[in-house]
Design an enzyme around this catalytic site. Structure first.
Site, PDB file in Angstrom:
ATOM      1  N   ARG A 292       0.814  -1.213   0.000  1.00  9.67           N
ATOM      2  CA  ARG A 292       0.000   0.000   0.000  1.00  9.67           C
ATOM      3  C   ARG A 292       0.855   1.274   0.000  1.00  9.67           C
ATOM      4  O   ARG A 292       1.925   1.310   0.577  1.00  9.67           O
ATOM      5  CB  ARG A 292      -0.882  -0.022   1.256  1.00  9.67           C
ATOM      6  CG  ARG A 292      -1.984   0.990   1.252  1.00  9.67           C
ATOM      7  CD  ARG A 292      -2.855   0.825   2.469  1.00  9.67           C
ATOM      8  NE  ARG A 292      -2.243   1.401   3.652  1.00  9.67           N
ATOM      9  CZ  ARG A 292      -2.691   1.207   4.888  1.00  9.67           C
ATOM     10  NH1 ARG A 292      -3.729   0.417   5.096  1.00  9.67           N
ATOM     11  NH2 ARG A 292      -2.102   1.775   5.909  1.00  9.67           N
ATOM     12  N   ASP A 293       0.322   2.305  -0.650  1.00  9.99           N
ATOM     13  CA  ASP A 293       0.949   3.635  -0.696  1.00  9.99           C
ATOM     14  C   ASP A 293       2.364   3.555  -1.285  1.00  9.99           C
ATOM     15  O   ASP A 293       3.328   4.106  -0.737  1.00  9.99           O
ATOM     16  CB  ASP A 293       0.993   4.247   0.721  1.00  9.99           C
ATOM     17  CG  ASP A 293       0.911   5.779   0.686  1.00  9.99           C
ATOM     18  OD1 ASP A 293       0.541   6.328  -0.360  1.00  9.99           O
ATOM     19  OD2 ASP A 293       1.227   6.416   1.710  1.00  9.99           O
TER      20      ASP A 293
HETATM   21  C1  BGC Z   1      -4.010   6.214   7.167  1.00 10.55           C
HETATM   22  C2  BGC Z   1      -4.953   5.213   7.768  1.00 10.55           C
HETATM   23  C3  BGC Z   1      -6.134   5.927   8.412  1.00 10.55           C
HETATM   24  C4  BGC Z   1      -6.770   6.849   7.402  1.00 10.55           C
HETATM   25  C5  BGC Z   1      -7.894   7.669   7.996  1.00 10.55           C
HETATM   26  C6  BGC Z   1      -4.750   7.100   6.201  1.00 10.55           C
HETATM   27  O1  BGC Z   1      -3.911   8.106   5.745  1.00 10.55           O
HETATM   28  O2  BGC Z   1      -2.970   5.571   6.512  1.00 10.55           O
HETATM   29  O3  BGC Z   1      -4.288   4.453   8.728  1.00 10.55           O
HETATM   30  O4  BGC Z   1      -7.080   5.002   8.850  1.00 10.55           O
HETATM   31  O5  BGC Z   1      -5.828   7.735   6.867  1.00 10.55           O
HETATM   32  O6  BGC Z   1      -7.417   8.615   8.878  1.00 10.55           O
END
Ligand code: BGC
Length: 484
Positions: free
Chosen positions: A207-208
């Site tokens: 991810r990402d």
């Molecule tokens: C984070 C998640 C989080 C989501 C909502 C994302 O950027 O990686 O872990 O649940 O934001 O805040």
């Protein structure tokens, strides 16, 4: 120095620990401000001094158990165990921290779902009530406990009346949040009243891939893809099939496919992830896309990512291929601007050197162009949900691609079905990324530190992605547009 003997003796009295004022259980009051000077830190928290006595500094995060590696309870208020950190309950066979003072965490009745299969026809946001996420409500309560300005508190209170998405960002959080919130929404339905819950499916292997801030728990390898399928997607499918008399929207894996459009050549991690992103999407579209009460939206980044002509053209091919790989599953449409700051409309900008010749310098023009291009690419269902949780005010970022905790943030248009007349393909404005949850840490030594979170216009110090960020929230409600 705080006498540890005294702490141990008082701690033995156990009693009523509270997450907001955790030190009471140890015989000390809480300090009047979460910003009190830290004099001493032990395993229960940070201590300050007021009136010549120790006081516990209120914790910045409403979900105090997250700091200890556990979720917060989403429905249960039954205390199984109390320790210095707070009260613990059990959900899905695991410990969870009970958020105290929690009138805002409603007791979700233990209902067994029954009812007729619901079928979404057309816009899933229209004609339904939006479920309010109790976890966010509790986070806002935690934020209010740290405020003294009454006009700011009034704005924060209003935030609790709006719906936002529930992120299933780990297997463990999915286990904690999915069923309890489905159940909560189900319990609120009566007669013809239907209650819509919006979840973000967010745990793809690798991810990402182009950034670091939201790297996930699953890595780009075959073993983790198998876990994604069996421990995550299949479990979600099982719960969705059980709760089939209510509408559900799934927002699928923000940023992933946009990375396949632009970052395969520049970023080895994205090339490594490609196979898993594609297989993951095909798998989940086949499963969720055949459920009549579920509508799915794939993510298309934002105007300053895929807005350029060549990117849009390439995107049409990538998304058309992904959607047909999930056949017979169906996709309703696409989300844009998730966790992002690009204004919905910005009449000051037009294609030119200032926009690096991007013909889509705001989200509205981006969706207009994407609608045409995706149709031309043979995608039959092209509807959009635009995230307006961070784009109420134009922030002064140096480059419009800045995405991390931008200074000057303002919460934008309220969640609403069919919000723009003449744009019948815009299903909704919705708050997908909750305001006040961080976009990424600014701690340069953290494993998930991304350079963007250190840029000049990123607020600092910022906690890890997803953690509560009080300053972001306060600024966002002050700058709300329309005002709260
Ligand atoms: C984070 C998640 C989080 C989501 C909502 C994302 O950027 O990686 O872990 O649940 O934001 O805040």
């Amino acid at each position: 120095m705080k006498a540890s003997l005294a702490i141990a003796a008082i701690a033995a009295l156990a009693a009523k620990a509270s997450a907001a004022c955790w030190s009471e259980s140890q015989g000390y009051p809480c300090c009047s401000s979460p910003n009190a000077e830290v004099w001493y830190t032990d395993e229960s928290g940070k201590w300050g001094v007021e009136n010549n006595d120790w006081c516990g500094i209120p914790k910045a995060t409403a979900c105090w158990a997250a700091d200890l590696g556990y979720p917060c309870c989403s429905s249960t208020t039954r205390v199984e165990y109390t320790d210095n950190s707070g009260k613990w309950g059990v959900e899905n066979g695991d410990w969870c921290g009970i958020i105290d003072g929690g009138s805002s965490t409603p007791d979700i009745p233990d209902v067994t779902p029954s009812g007729e299969q619901y079928t979404i026809s057309g816009n899933p946001f229209s004609g339904v009530e939006f479920f309010i996420n109790p976890y966010y409500t509790a986070e806002v309560d935690g934020a209010i406990a740290q405020m003294s300005d009454s006009s700011l508190i009034a704005k924060a209170e209003k935030m609790k009346t709006y719906s936002n998405a529930i992120w299933l960002d780990t297997i463990k959080n999915m286990q904690s949040w999915l069923e309890t919130n489905l159940k909560g929404a189900y319990a609120q339905q009566s007669g013809s009243k239907k209650v819509l819950t919006v979840f973000v499916v967010y745990d793809l292997p690798g991810r990402d891939c182009h950034a670091l801030a939201s790297n996930g728990e699953l890595l780009a390898n075959d073993g983790d893809l198998a876990r994604y399928k069996s421990e995550y997607i299949d479990v979600i499918e099982g719960h969705l099939k059980t709760y089939n008399s209510q509408p559900v929207v799934l927002i699928v894996e923000p940023d992933s496919l946009a990375n396949l459009v632009t970052n395969l050549e520049s970023t080895p991690a994205c090339a490594d992830s490609e196979k898993y992103y594609l297989e993951g999407h095909a798998y989940l579209i086949k499963k969720f896309g055949v459920l009549p009460h579920v509508a799915m939206y794939l993510d298309i980044g934002h105007a300053f990512w895929l807005g350029w002509d060549d990117n849009r053209e390439k995107a049409g091919k990538v998304y058309a291929k992904v959607i047909s790989s999930g056949s017979p599953g169906k996709v309703r449409g696409f989300t844009d601007n998730v966790s992002n700051y690009t204004p919905w409309e910005d009449p000051t900008l037009s294609r030119g050197p200032d926009t690096e010749w991007n013909p889509c310098p705001d989200e509205k023009r981006y969706l207009e162009a994407m609608h045409k291009d995706f149709k031309a690419a043979g995608i039959s269902s092209v509807y959009f949900v635009s995230d307006t949780s961070r784009n109420g005010k134009k922030v002064d970022r140096k480059h419009p691609g800045e995405w991390c905790n931008q200074t000057g943030v303002g919460v934008g248009a309220r969640p609403k079905a069919s919000p723009v007349s003449g744009m019948d393909y815009l299903d909704a404005f919705y708050w997908i990324k909750p305001l006040g949850e961080s976009d990424g840490t600014s701690d340069e030594n953290a494993e998930r530190f991304d350079g963007y979170c250190g840029h000049e216009t990123a607020m600092k110090p910022a906690p890890e992605a997803g953690q509560w960020f009080q300053k972001h929230f306060e600024q966002g409600i002050k700058n709300a547009n329309p005002p709260l």
